[in-house]
Enzyme design. Structure first.
Site, PDB file in Angstrom:
ATOM      1  N   ASP A 131       0.946  -1.361  -0.040  1.00  0.00           N
ATOM      2  CA  ASP A 131       0.013  -0.005  -0.034  1.00  0.00           C
ATOM      3  C   ASP A 131       0.903   1.279   0.011  1.00  0.00           C
ATOM      4  O   ASP A 131       0.639   2.155  -0.688  1.00  0.00           O
ATOM      5  CB  ASP A 131      -1.069   0.020   0.968  1.00  0.00           C
ATOM      6  CG  ASP A 131      -1.664   1.130   1.267  1.00  0.00           C
ATOM      7  OD1 ASP A 131      -2.424   1.609   0.633  1.00  0.00           O
ATOM      8  OD2 ASP A 131      -1.700   2.027   2.236  1.00  0.00           O
TER       9      ASP A 131
ATOM     10  N   GLU B 251      -2.229  -5.200  -3.377  1.00  0.00           N
ATOM     11  CA  GLU B 251      -1.313  -4.502  -2.712  1.00  0.00           C
ATOM     12  C   GLU B 251      -0.223  -5.367  -2.158  1.00  0.00           C
ATOM     13  O   GLU B 251       0.811  -5.105  -2.167  1.00  0.00           O
ATOM     14  CB  GLU B 251      -1.990  -3.750  -1.526  1.00  0.00           C
ATOM     15  CG  GLU B 251      -2.842  -2.690  -2.050  1.00  0.00           C
ATOM     16  CD  GLU B 251      -3.410  -1.883  -0.898  1.00  0.00           C
ATOM     17  OE1 GLU B 251      -3.760  -0.801  -1.062  1.00  0.00           O
ATOM     18  OE2 GLU B 251      -3.981  -2.482  -0.030  1.00  0.00           O
TER      19      GLU B 251
END
Length: 223
Positions: free
Chosen positions: A42, A114
């Site tokens: 992320d 992610e």
């Protein structure tokens, strides 16, 4: 598709195959699972996208860049990218998640994307991440404009349909959950002429409609 073929699809051959396996393991399937890699991915994804937007839009103001980045890293975008990679087919899920359709759940797919970024960083470093993200986002970035930063998804969907002389979408509330001060709305966006149906979630009806509109836009512009 085997993990070897999946590696070819994402254009990264892992030196440590265990990192790829971990990135594809949901917490419901046991440990080591992908939540730590998701956390790392992320942060890296936000940085690489910010860097790319800074380079592409030299005249853009901070607020415009922030809104563009938010659109590019939101769950609807990530889950669409994960589907293009057929990531869901390789996810390792517990029996409960499998039975409830976890392979197609937007949140699980977005988290898996992610985690994959995080795994690639751990295996090959930042340049490998830039390459993977650049490939995954190539069409999306090519179609990007500053105008997108100033308009919400419902407005952009309406303009997309009007420019093609199509009827506007219908929005309807499917579910409202939770106490009055902490509700969760699930809204359906239906474009009958195109046979397209998406669902969005949010803490208000407006936010849920925007989420559903964004998913419709992703489907229309990437399909």
């Amino acid at each position: 598709m085997s993990l070897g073929r999946f590696s070819k699809r994402i254009r990264h051959q892992f030196s440590d195959q265990g990192l790829l396996e971990q990135a594809l393991t949901h917490r419901s399937a046991g440990s080591p699972h992908n939540e730590r890699l998701e956390f790392l991915g992320d942060a890296i994804l936000n940085f690489v996208i910010a860097e790319e937007l800074y380079r592409r839009f030299a005249s853009a103001r901070e607020g415009e860049l922030t809104r563009l980045r938010a659109t590019l890293v939101r769950g609807a975008t990530l889950s669409a990218l994960a589907r293009e990679l057929e990531l869901g087919a390789h996810l390792r899920l517990g029996s409960g998640e499998l039975k409830s359709g976890g392979r197609e759940r937007d949140s699980i797919l977005a988290d898996g994307f992610e985690a994959l970024v995080g795994a690639i960083y751990q295996d090959g470093g930042m340049q490998a991440c830039r390459q993977f993200i650049g490939d995954a986002y190539e069409r999306t970035l090519s179609a990007l404009s500053l105008q997108r930063a100033t308009k919400d998804p419902k407005t952009r969907l309406q303009e997309w349909l009007q420019s093609r002389q199509m009827p506007l979408p219908d929005y309807s509330v499917l579910v409202v959950e939770g106490a009055a001060h902490h509700q969760k709305f699930t809204v359906e966006c239906r474009i009958s002429e195109l046979g397209l149906l998406t669902q969005g979630e949010g803490g208000s009806r407006r936010k849920a409609e925007q989420d559903a509109a964004e998913k419709a836009l992703v489907s229309l512009t990437r399909g």
